[in-house]
Write an enzyme that holds these catalytic residues in place. Structure first.
Site, PDB file in Angstrom:
ATOM      1  N   ARG A 103      -7.757 -81.543 -53.279  1.00 14.31           N
ATOM      2  CA  ARG A 103      -7.467 -81.105 -51.771  1.00 14.31           C
ATOM      3  C   ARG A 103      -5.961 -81.051 -51.799  1.00 14.31           C
ATOM      4  O   ARG A 103      -5.199 -82.009 -51.855  1.00 14.31           O
ATOM      5  CB  ARG A 103      -8.147 -81.729 -50.655  1.00 14.31           C
ATOM      6  N   HIS A 140      -5.508 -82.516 -45.001  1.00  8.71           N
ATOM      7  CA  HIS A 140      -7.048 -82.281 -44.697  1.00  8.71           C
ATOM      8  C   HIS A 140      -7.159 -81.355 -43.573  1.00  8.71           C
ATOM      9  O   HIS A 140      -7.929 -80.413 -43.735  1.00  8.71           O
ATOM     10  CB  HIS A 140      -7.422 -83.768 -43.845  1.00  8.71           C
ATOM     11  N   TYR A 164      -0.467 -91.287 -46.804  1.00  9.40           N
ATOM     12  CA  TYR A 164      -1.524 -92.025 -47.421  1.00  9.40           C
ATOM     13  C   TYR A 164      -1.616 -91.824 -48.811  1.00  9.40           C
ATOM     14  O   TYR A 164      -2.564 -92.287 -49.455  1.00  9.40           O
ATOM     15  CB  TYR A 164      -2.713 -91.877 -46.951  1.00  9.40           C
TER      16      TYR A 164
HETATM   17  C1  TPP Z   1     -20.555 -87.589 -38.828  1.00 12.43           C
HETATM   18  C2  TPP Z   1     -18.949 -87.605 -38.626  1.00 12.43           C
HETATM   19  N1  TPP Z   1     -18.309 -88.713 -39.021  1.00 12.43           N
HETATM   20  C3  TPP Z   1     -16.942 -88.540 -39.123  1.00 12.43           C
HETATM   21  C4  TPP Z   1     -16.294 -87.167 -38.965  1.00 12.43           C
HETATM   22  C5  TPP Z   1     -15.025 -87.154 -39.200  1.00 12.43           C
HETATM   23  N2  TPP Z   1     -14.438 -86.563 -40.052  1.00 12.43           N
HETATM   24  C6  TPP Z   1     -14.147 -85.078 -40.200  1.00 12.43           C
HETATM   25  S1  TPP Z   1     -13.958 -84.766 -41.728  1.00 12.43           S
HETATM   26  C7  TPP Z   1     -14.038 -86.245 -42.463  1.00 12.43           C
HETATM   27  C8  TPP Z   1     -13.630 -86.462 -43.935  1.00 12.43           C
HETATM   28  C9  TPP Z   1     -14.514 -85.566 -44.672  1.00 12.43           C
HETATM   29  O1  TPP Z   1     -14.241 -85.806 -46.032  1.00 12.43           O
HETATM   30  P1  TPP Z   1     -15.078 -85.053 -47.066  1.00 12.43           P
HETATM   31  O2  TPP Z   1     -16.561 -84.965 -46.930  1.00 12.43           O
HETATM   32  O3  TPP Z   1     -14.689 -85.509 -48.565  1.00 12.43           O
HETATM   33  O4  TPP Z   1     -14.661 -83.243 -46.922  1.00 12.43           O
HETATM   34  P2  TPP Z   1     -13.192 -82.938 -47.328  1.00 12.43           P
HETATM   35  O5  TPP Z   1     -12.565 -82.942 -45.778  1.00 12.43           O
HETATM   36  O6  TPP Z   1     -12.501 -83.585 -48.247  1.00 12.43           O
HETATM   37  O7  TPP Z   1     -13.436 -81.478 -47.736  1.00 12.43           O
HETATM   38  C10 TPP Z   1     -14.208 -87.047 -41.493  1.00 12.43           C
HETATM   39  C11 TPP Z   1     -14.563 -88.727 -41.764  1.00 12.43           C
HETATM   40  C12 TPP Z   1     -17.261 -86.115 -38.838  1.00 12.43           C
HETATM   41  N3  TPP Z   1     -16.673 -84.886 -38.662  1.00 12.43           N
HETATM   42  N4  TPP Z   1     -18.442 -86.314 -38.733  1.00 12.43           N
END
Ligand code: TPP
Ligand code: MG
Length: 403
Positions: free
Chosen positions: A286, A290, A299
């Site tokens: 990425r 985010h 970070y």
């Molecule tokens: C069940 C749940 N827990 C926490 C979140 C908060 N949250 C949103 S995006 C994220 C990180 C996700 O990372 P990843 O799966 O690696 O996807 P990326 O954003 O890197 O594409 C988190 C913790 C959420 N949306 N849903």
């Protein structure tokens, strides 16, 4: 066969205490210099890709990046509630959706804009979601693409349920003596390295394995789950997990468009033969934040970003097209101009969209009318009407006190 590792920082983070060294091959076809390498498993699945098709893939990847940049600008200018940048993940997304049939069902998470565009969703239609105008953004039936899912991992269960249903329908039709036409449907569930550790994903994989569901679990391991690095998320490459459920896992360079196309074709063939689910871990990065609400400088190191910057998936394909297929500069200029025009039109369309009305939120609670929601809606309108009356009286008394 070429087995390569990603940038140093990622690998160093993998040598976290307790990490298990993995021997799982990391497949790659298009290397960092834009040269095609041999891979015994994947090469046959990319052998017939024409220059015109490579140009299509380049167009799709650059369009996604251009629209992505416009999305960030629109959010910064207050025109979108939020934007979720995809920069860096164009090969993983375009390469995995391009080999699908229109009849294959896709379950995205929330960053799969290039997937949506490749499926035919107009950029402005996708923006409706990020402008707060719609709870979905597009018609899932029209594009065979489910709405975005922000509840991490939950779409994997939806995908497996759909895939189980699709294969049971096909079997029932066969048993009744009137088999369905066309290739068996395949289903793709997209999710990230962070989502991969959610309980739902474990449940989805168990079910998919037990019922040989034709579902491809496509993980874009972009090295970060907001501020949590991959080293904390998992001690092993995520593709190795598939073996524990009893199906095949492939680890592929996610910035290599040819590798991703080939791995996906291989997986889709397997699914259509009824040989159960497949997991692909596309190792990518990425490159941006985010979301527009995030600041990655808090970070992660600039050095890491620079290392991955050298592995840009678009640049790699551009070099390949130029040096191996002698595609001239006019092609790249034309594509850039076309992408600019699409981004300009999208901006105009977004600005022409009227702001959302809060009262419309009540319409999305249930598919059918509901007395409780109707009562709450009426109560809300009544409440709002009270403000209007007060404003009117203030106007007539000329005693406005401001909002
Ligand atoms: C069940 C749940 N827990 C926490 C979140 C908060 N949250 C949103 S995006 C994220 C990180 C996700 O990372 P990843 O799966 O690696 O996807 P990326 O954003 O890197 O594409 C988190 C913790 C959420 N949306 N849903
Ligand atoms: Mg991630």
């Amino acid at each position: 066969m070429k087995s390569v590792e990603g940038p140093r920082s990622t690998m160093e983070s993998r040598s976290h205490a307790g990490a298990v060294p993995s021997t799982l091959t990391r497949h790659q076809l298009l290397d960092e210099q834009g040269v095609v390498a041999e891979d015994p498993l994947l090469s046959p699945y990319a052998a017939d890709i024409t220059v015109e098709e490579l140009q299509h893939l380049y167009r799709s990847m650059t369009l996604a990046r251009r629209v992505d940049e416009e999305g960030t600008s629109l959010q910064r200018q207050g025109q979108l509630v939020l934007w979720v940048p995809l920069r860096g993940q164009e090969a993983a997304q375009v390469g995995s959706v391009w080999p699908t049939h229109p009849s294959d069902r896709i379950y995205p998470s929330y960053r799969e804009h290039a997937v949506a565009f490749e499926r035919g969703v107009p950029p402005a239609e996708l923006m409706r979601y990020f402008r707060g105008l719609s709870a979905g953004g597009w018609d899932p039936e029209q594009y065979n693409l489910n709405p975005y899912t922000v509840v991490l991992g939950s779409q994997t269960l939806h995908a497996v349920g759909y895939a189980m249903g699709a294969s049971l329908d096909r079997k029932a039709a066969e048993d009744s003596g009137s088999p369905l036409d066309g290739d068996p449907e395949a289903v793709i569930a997209y999710f990230g390295d962070g989502a991969s550790t959610e309980g739902e994903v474990h449940e989805a994989m168990v079910f998919a394995a037990s019922y040989d569901a034709p579902v491809l679990f496509f993980i874009q391991n972009n090295q970060w789950a907001i501020s949590v690095p991959f080293a904390t998320q998992s001690r092993v490459p995520l593709a190795t997990r598939a073996a524990g459920y009893g199906f095949e896992g492939l680890r592929v360079d996610g910035n290599d468009i040819l590798g991703v196309v080939a791995a996906t074709r291989y997986a889709l063939e397997k699914l259509r033969r009824g040989e159960g689910p497949v997991l692909i871990e596309a190792e990518t990065y990425r490159m941006g934040a985010h979301t527009t609400a995030d600041d990655p400088t808090k970070y992660r190191e600039r050095e890491e970003e620079d290392q991955w910057g050298h592995l840009d998936p678009i640049e790699r394909l551009r070099v390949h097209l130029r040096t191996v297929h002698c595609v001239d500069q006019a092609f790249f200029d034309t594509v850039a101009a076309e992408n600019d025009a699409v981004a300009r039109q999208m901006r105009a369309d977004v600005l022409a969209m009227s702001p959302p009305e809060f009262v419309d939120r009540f319409d999305g609670v249930y598919a059918e009318p509901h007395s409780l929601v109707a009562a709450e809606r009426a109560e809300y309108l009544d409440y709002q009407a009270g403000f209007v009356a007060q404003d009117d009286s203030q106007d007539s008394d000329s005693e406005g006190v401001g909002a």
